[in-house]
Design a protein around this motif. Sequence first.
Motif, PDB file in Angstrom:
ATOM      1  N   GLU A 240       0.843  -1.193   0.000  1.00 13.04           N
ATOM      2  CA  GLU A 240       0.000   0.000   0.000  1.00 13.04           C
ATOM      3  C   GLU A 240       0.876   1.240   0.000  1.00 13.04           C
ATOM      4  N   GLU A 241       0.299   2.344  -0.455  1.00 19.79           N
ATOM      5  CA  GLU A 241       1.048   3.590  -0.422  1.00 19.79           C
ATOM      6  C   GLU A 241       0.109   4.765  -0.233  1.00 19.79           C
ATOM      7  N   ALA A 242       0.659   5.849   0.241  1.00 20.69           N
ATOM      8  CA  ALA A 242      -0.093   7.097   0.400  1.00 20.69           C
ATOM      9  C   ALA A 242       0.847   8.256   0.088  1.00 20.69           C
ATOM     10  N   PRO A 243       0.381   9.177  -0.744  1.00 18.27           N
ATOM     11  CA  PRO A 243      -0.906   9.185  -1.448  1.00 18.27           C
ATOM     12  C   PRO A 243      -0.889   8.241  -2.642  1.00 18.27           C
ATOM     13  N   SER A 244      -1.937   8.311  -3.488  1.00 19.78           N
ATOM     14  CA  SER A 244      -2.001   7.478  -4.685  1.00 19.78           C
ATOM     15  C   SER A 244      -1.317   8.171  -5.851  1.00 19.78           C
ATOM     16  N   PRO A 245      -0.538   7.425  -6.642  1.00 23.66           N
ATOM     17  CA  PRO A 245       0.082   8.040  -7.824  1.00 23.66           C
ATOM     18  C   PRO A 245      -0.925   8.336  -8.932  1.00 23.66           C
ATOM     19  N   LEU A 246      -2.161   7.835  -8.808  1.00 21.79           N
ATOM     20  CA  LEU A 246      -3.175   8.072  -9.834  1.00 21.79           C
ATOM     21  C   LEU A 246      -3.846   9.435  -9.697  1.00 21.79           C
ATOM     22  N   LEU A 247      -4.134   9.840  -8.477  1.00 21.36           N
ATOM     23  CA  LEU A 247      -5.042  10.959  -8.258  1.00 21.36           C
ATOM     24  C   LEU A 247      -4.393  12.314  -8.500  1.00 21.36           C
ATOM     25  N   ASP A 248      -5.192  13.214  -9.044  1.00 23.53           N
ATOM     26  CA  ASP A 248      -4.816  14.620  -9.095  1.00 23.53           C
ATOM     27  C   ASP A 248      -5.567  15.352  -7.983  1.00 23.53           C
ATOM     28  N   LEU A 302       2.180   8.303   8.484  1.00 24.23           N
ATOM     29  CA  LEU A 302       3.488   8.818   8.066  1.00 24.23           C
ATOM     30  C   LEU A 302       3.371  10.075   7.213  1.00 24.23           C
ATOM     31  N   ILE A 303       2.313  10.200   6.401  1.00 25.83           N
ATOM     32  CA  ILE A 303       2.211  11.392   5.544  1.00 25.83           C
ATOM     33  C   ILE A 303       1.434  12.532   6.193  1.00 25.83           C
ATOM     34  N   THR A 304       0.716  12.246   7.289  1.00 23.22           N
ATOM     35  CA  THR A 304      -0.060  13.307   7.954  1.00 23.22           C
ATOM     36  C   THR A 304       0.467  13.665   9.333  1.00 23.22           C
ATOM     37  N   GLY A 305       1.246  12.775   9.952  1.00 24.44           N
ATOM     38  CA  GLY A 305       1.716  13.023  11.316  1.00 24.44           C
ATOM     39  C   GLY A 305       0.654  12.806  12.370  1.00 24.44           C
ATOM     40  N   VAL A 306      -0.488  12.198  11.997  1.00 21.62           N
ATOM     41  CA  VAL A 306      -1.591  11.964  12.929  1.00 21.62           C
ATOM     42  C   VAL A 306      -1.545  10.523  13.427  1.00 21.62           C
ATOM     43  N   ASP A 307      -1.579  10.327  14.740  1.00 26.96           N
ATOM     44  CA  ASP A 307      -1.655   9.005  15.349  1.00 26.96           C
ATOM     45  C   ASP A 307      -3.131   8.608  15.378  1.00 26.96           C
ATOM     46  N   ILE A 330      -0.691  16.799   3.077  1.00 26.47           N
ATOM     47  CA  ILE A 330       0.120  15.630   2.729  1.00 26.47           C
ATOM     48  C   ILE A 330       1.593  16.026   2.753  1.00 26.47           C
ATOM     49  N   ASN A 331       2.370  15.287   3.507  1.00 25.57           N
ATOM     50  CA  ASN A 331       3.806  15.541   3.596  1.00 25.57           C
ATOM     51  C   ASN A 331       4.563  14.301   3.145  1.00 25.57           C
ATOM     52  N   GLY A 332       5.144  14.361   1.956  1.00 28.75           N
ATOM     53  CA  GLY A 332       5.972  13.259   1.476  1.00 28.75           C
ATOM     54  C   GLY A 332       5.164  12.080   0.966  1.00 28.75           C
ATOM     55  N   TRP A 333       5.814  10.923   0.964  1.00 28.89           N
ATOM     56  CA  TRP A 333       5.221   9.698   0.411  1.00 28.89           C
ATOM     57  C   TRP A 333       5.586   8.520   1.300  1.00 28.89           C
ATOM     58  N   ALA A 334       4.657   7.603   1.460  1.00 31.67           N
ATOM     59  CA  ALA A 334       4.907   6.431   2.306  1.00 31.67           C
ATOM     60  C   ALA A 334       4.498   5.158   1.590  1.00 31.67           C
ATOM     61  N   ILE A 335       5.262   4.099   1.806  1.00 31.08           N
ATOM     62  CA  ILE A 335       5.021   2.775   1.227  1.00 31.08           C
ATOM     63  C   ILE A 335       4.937   1.770   2.373  1.00 31.08           C
ATOM     64  N   GLU A 336       3.989   0.832   2.282  1.00 34.54           N
ATOM     65  CA  GLU A 336       3.914  -0.254   3.264  1.00 34.54           C
ATOM     66  C   GLU A 336       3.972  -1.598   2.547  1.00 34.54           C
TER      67      GLU A 336
END
Length: 659
Positions: A240-248, A302-307, A330-336
């Motif tokens: 999984e990843e955030a955000p999506s590479p598809l969306l504008d 990881l991209i929002t800093g929200v627990d 959104i801050n940066g990119w994250a992969i899981e």
Amino acid sequence: MFSKILIANRGEIAVRIIKTCRRMGIATVVVYSEADADSLAVEMADETVFIGEAPAAQSYLVADKIVAAVRETGAEAVHPGFGFLSENAGFARRLAEEGIVFIGPNPRAIEAMGDKIESKKFAQAAGVSTVPGHVGEIDDTAHAIRISEEIGYPVMIKASAGGGGKGIRVAWNRQDVEEGFPAVKAEAKASFGDDRIFIEKFIESPRHIEIQVLGDKHGHVVHLFERECSIQRRNQKVIEEAPSPLLDTDTRAAMGEQAVRLAQAVDYDSAGTVEFVAGQDKSFFFLEMNTRLQVEHPVTELITGVDLVEQMIRSAYGEPLPFAQQELTINGWAIESRIYAEDPYRGFLPSIGRLVRYDPPQEGDVHGAKVRNDAGVREGDEISMYYDPMISKLSTWAPERLAAIDAMGRALEDFHIEGLGQNIPFLAAVMDQERFRSGQLSTNYIKDEFPDGFHGTAPTAFQRDVMAAVACAMHRTITRRAAPELLRQDWIVVEAGERRPVRVTNGDAGFTIAFVDEDRTLRLDGIEWRPGKPTFSGVLDGRAFTVQVKPAAEGFMIRHRAAQAHVLVLTPRSAELHEKLPPKTAADTSKMVLSPMPGLVVTLDVTLGQEVRAGEPVAVIEAMKMQNIIRAERDGTVKAVNAKAGDSVAADEVLVEFA
């Protein structure tokens, strides 16, 4: 704030919740089954309560035992994690009647959205775009066939109470429905205690995108952007990843607005996920809402800093959300990557056993990226057949997507597991694929890219150099200790039948390897290895790497990411003689049906003397709550039946023999 919370779950999510509770100063209680008595969650919790035998239906799914544990320990609230009772409205209502706080949405929201059939009806009434399908329960197999043919193949057969990729089959024709419908009902009953089924149109080459929502008890709902979960196998998310590479920006805003509107319509007051299926053209349709914390929530954090766990606890306590929508960015990119106990070389079938070695990568800030590993296991723990086969969730963050992918590749290199099959080589292969790196994803990704299954990857030029350099370094170290008089500079490295003459010389804290016929010299520095260690780390010509290593009958087995090779370091004379050795032949198992994994025989569908055609079902094996149909690979007459329903079988155990 609560002073004590009971966690009605197990494994990595129980550990994850404990960590947030510790930071908030909240004591924790963990319930555990017989299989989890020595688990990491039990070790970490402030208090523990035993609740029964290993099968979930006798422990984690028994509401009476959870309530009794709350009473015994004086906990004020229950966090259900995900799975088990997390989306059970009856359980949430029962807790409320007992004066216990449920850390999750209110029962009305669970009933409206947690049930896959009812959520479809509710979404349609709310004007949310939904996938075409039959919004209602399916009575039996004949009814399922009739509905499927009305909708038009392919269709998706889904458990109404399903989740986590269980209780789902795609049917491409009538035979798939005949076999898939009863299998889905059985999985749904075993996993969720609810065997209601519905059917919807399966959209081909879709992308799976979900919106994280968060609400409080004061009418506020926000979304925390999207996650893309398109890399799946058997409808189970893998990467999984955030955000999506598809969306504008516009599509992201539209999806977020729909998700929030749907959540507000049911007075949603916790963390939840609105799932969409998206086309490559950015069109999207509502699939379902998961009224719980998602497995893949770390990438959002990881991209929002929200627990998200903290916000669930605060919302359940009655606190308002501490931020408005416009404050979230959104801050940066994250992969899981989900690390599963499964064998990717055998169709990703579950692999149970003990973690003889478990050495995860270093967490925290690593070379401009962040590494996070959510796990509920330690070295020596056992992955049993009773629960989901997940070992851990490895996440990386970086300012840009490609940097996050590269960080994941390196973290997977550094992750070492022994004792059972695991999917790290497959995950590493995906990280290296150009299609993944370019963001051209779909839920068909694994089927498209690995149509004949996963068999590893051929070594790249760099990987061949790494393997040769590592083999030379290991060989030289071992020879210096065992027989220093045999040390020499000139050797022949043999890999996949190719001979590469090399000259190996010592240097300051490293080696120099000259490939004689190629007129190239490489420098190997930063070596971290000693005889017996299963990983070898170093820097080859300025590029850091880690490989998995183990001695073979002669030479070494070396794996870098998804590429593995048997590498020999020989004298010129030994290399010459080695070429004259006859090749080994594999044993003939063509007349046998082998169990592809350890598990329980649910049915044995053939009898002695029966004529069987290729493709016909032979047996059904259940493991990790999933039922797998074993089919004959050739025509034949049954000569021997070596198992029966109810037997426990090992991987490669012979079930049936053909004449």
